[in-house]
Design an enzyme around this catalytic site. Sequence first.
Site, mmCIF file in Angstrom:
data_model
loop_
_atom_site.group_PDB
_atom_site.id
_atom_site.type_symbol
_atom_site.label_atom_id
_atom_site.label_comp_id
_atom_site.label_asym_id
_atom_site.label_seq_id
_atom_site.Cartn_x
_atom_site.Cartn_y
_atom_site.Cartn_z
ATOM 1 N N CYS A 1 46.236 43.922 37.549
ATOM 2 C CA CYS A 1 47.371 43.633 38.416
ATOM 3 C C CYS A 1 48.605 44.464 38.157
ATOM 4 O O CYS A 1 49.087 45.106 39.038
ATOM 5 C CB CYS A 1 47.522 42.355 38.970
ATOM 6 N N ARG B 1 40.273 39.635 26.911
ATOM 7 C CA ARG B 1 40.959 38.194 26.863
ATOM 8 C C ARG B 1 40.212 37.491 25.820
ATOM 9 O O ARG B 1 38.867 37.683 25.455
ATOM 10 C CB ARG B 1 40.382 37.533 28.274
ATOM 11 N N GLN C 1 35.919 44.473 34.810
ATOM 12 C CA GLN C 1 36.059 43.760 36.509
ATOM 13 C C GLN C 1 35.964 44.708 37.389
ATOM 14 O O GLN C 1 36.549 45.820 37.383
ATOM 15 C CB GLN C 1 37.493 43.055 36.492
ATOM 16 N N ASP D 1 37.764 45.242 40.127
ATOM 17 C CA ASP D 1 38.847 44.569 40.677
ATOM 18 C C ASP D 1 39.692 45.313 41.781
ATOM 19 O O ASP D 1 39.336 46.486 41.897
ATOM 20 C CB ASP D 1 39.976 44.562 39.546
ATOM 21 N N HIS E 1 43.365 45.318 44.457
ATOM 22 C CA HIS E 1 44.597 44.668 44.735
ATOM 23 C C HIS E 1 44.785 45.225 46.162
ATOM 24 O O HIS E 1 44.901 46.338 46.268
ATOM 25 C CB HIS E 1 45.700 44.597 43.868
ATOM 26 N N LYS F 1 43.104 30.463 47.515
ATOM 27 C CA LYS F 1 42.111 31.139 47.256
ATOM 28 C C LYS F 1 40.792 30.935 47.779
ATOM 29 O O LYS F 1 40.538 29.653 48.302
ATOM 30 C CB LYS F 1 41.839 31.285 45.831
ATOM 31 N N HIS G 1 44.516 39.564 45.328
ATOM 32 C CA HIS G 1 43.688 39.973 44.361
ATOM 33 C C HIS G 1 42.374 39.760 44.896
ATOM 34 O O HIS G 1 42.019 38.474 45.423
ATOM 35 C CB HIS G 1 43.827 39.431 43.004
#
Length: 646
Positions: A341, A370, A388, A390, A392, A471, A517
Amino acid sequence: MSTTSTQKLTLQVAGREQPLEVAVGSCAFDWFEDYPDLPKDAVAIRLDGKVIDLKRPVEAGEQVEFLDWADPAGREVYYHSCTHLMAQAVMELFPDAKPTIGPPIEEGYFYDFDVPKPFTPDDLAKIEKRMRKKAEQRIPVERFEMPRLDAIGLFKKEGNPYKVEVLEELEDDTVSFYKQAEFTDLCRGPHIPHTGYLKHFKLLNSAGAYWRGDEHNPMLQRIYGTAAPSKEALEAYLHKLEEAKERDHRKLGRELDLFSIHEEAGPGLVFWHPKGARVRNIIENFWRTEHYRRGYELVYGPHVQRENLFRQSGHLENYKENMYAPMEIDGSNYYAKPMNCPGHILIYKNQLHSYRELPIRYAELGTVYRYERSGVLHGLLRVRGFTQDDAHIFCRPDQLEAEIQGVIDLADYMMRAFGFDYKLSLATRPEKSIGSDEVWDFSIAALRKVLEGLGRPFEVEDGGGAFYGPKIDVKLVDALGRDWQGPTFQLDFNLPERFDVDYIDSDGDKKRVVMIHRTVLGSMERFMGNLLEHYKGAFPMWLAPVQVKVMTITDDSLDYARQVRQRLLAADVRVELDDRNEKIGYKIREAEAQKIPVMLVVGKKEASDNLVSVRERGRVDVGTMSLQEAIEYVQSKAAAPAPDTV
RNA sequence: GCCAACGUAGCUCAGCCGGUAGAGCAACGGUUUCGUAAACCGUAGGUCGAGGGUUCGAGUCCCUCCGUUGGCUCCA
């Protein structure tokens, strides 16, 4: 008990025409005598919605249901009684043990004990043996009550702080106990009338478990077990466990040569082999195409980024224990990125944005690192480095609903493309959170509205959201009915504040952007693991790393077989040739083991007439056809799922 | 991270109460050229996860470390 003077009670039984006429104060166990047609394998009854013991005297009521194994509540009683039987056996064998809690769970039960020494596998065998003996003795299970405060005193005297803690949290004045022989346990119940009801059970394993799941608490020893109403059902369950092992993505990954993880390189770090990489590329290409089609822009960010960025994003403050240690370069610290992000925000903020430009959707197959605690790593499903899918979305408040609708459509399409069913849930504002009531209420209303419009059931997890926004979670359901964390869409009220993520509105003022996200596959690693288990390694044609294996009967047809391979390659079919000097049965066996969807057998007959003999995975002999027909046949099955919505 | 179990050839596994490592498959070399899930013969392959200790002697016993597996919010 059916004396004329006793008062009668009339009870309606579901599925039974005649109501029961029973004496006030009698129990279900007694009714079996007067009504032989009642189900004797019931383990409890539901009286006006409340599940109670068969031996509990009934004073009043209207509706009664007899609960057996087929009913989830009946099953719980069975499991729960079985775990009491286990606790009884443990307390007899290990008098120093302190019993804590022992609930029924999904497909069995567990019981946690505070013991000086952990249980060994031998101990489990002994416990199970003793359970069997206790079951045969048909020991009556008796319920009694006690004032809660007396019970607290009792357990204090006994030196069992766990039971005391449980009792202190209860609000009732009176609590119930169940006693079988010398073993007595604080328990809400209900339970079976005697231990003879329990015939088919098995202890599965033991493991350490923190009291109440909190690592600051003492570690208890937990024993897991299961039970079933018949020998066959128990064996079927154990067989199911074996089946799941056959589907284990770690086993399939090795057998199909898809990926590996190496101690030398580090735990939780995945190497994708050629065939695994092929599948991944297919998924990624499908994903990219679909994202461009739906108005996303694809971006790339660097894997290491400067400390200040993660300080501003708050990751160093709130997420540091999950981040890899920094590396120092030219006097400043760089971190491997744990999330994409901040990078996407930098791209967004590189210039001013007009309200006319929004929504802006940045997507990235972003690789993040991570630190996960060593004990939680698991194959591809829990790793330390992963990619990911991912994205945004930066939008105006008035666009929020449409954007959520858009990501749900995309997720639905993706889940169907890969053959997964799914479940939805909405997580709302937790106690500790940032942002105004107005923003939260508005956002949750928007999410809820989209969910309600789907005409699909969804769960609401009250207070289950992150501190920075609500979420929607999507859980995928695989071929074995297991749930996996799938797509998630998360609103973020935090990062736009921290980074001043704005747009210029029609009135010329700067306004704060709404940030979403979202991920639809999760990570390439985990999704690959889910797919493998879902398909048991037998990928559908469009995903199969090798779609066609050409195999020769004898070396005489080698030249022709090479031509066949060339033709398939030219038609963009993923094809391999097995030209080894082996018997055809052997080649087929191997291709089946590799779960290759189509096998083309060529021998003298085929070579002379430009034919191929087609065999499909799973012993299906499709027959002989021309090479051209075979190519069309393969291509017709190889197409990616068509987009149905844009 | 914590509890437990496990780590022997590429894979699956055997190896008793400590006496110095074995099978099947795979690989490699031959023979065989064969029609829909395992042809035959032979060869090679292991510092028994790593390090330390006990012992005349350790794959086997002890300790430390590494890794893997199962479990650690399903409220009596």
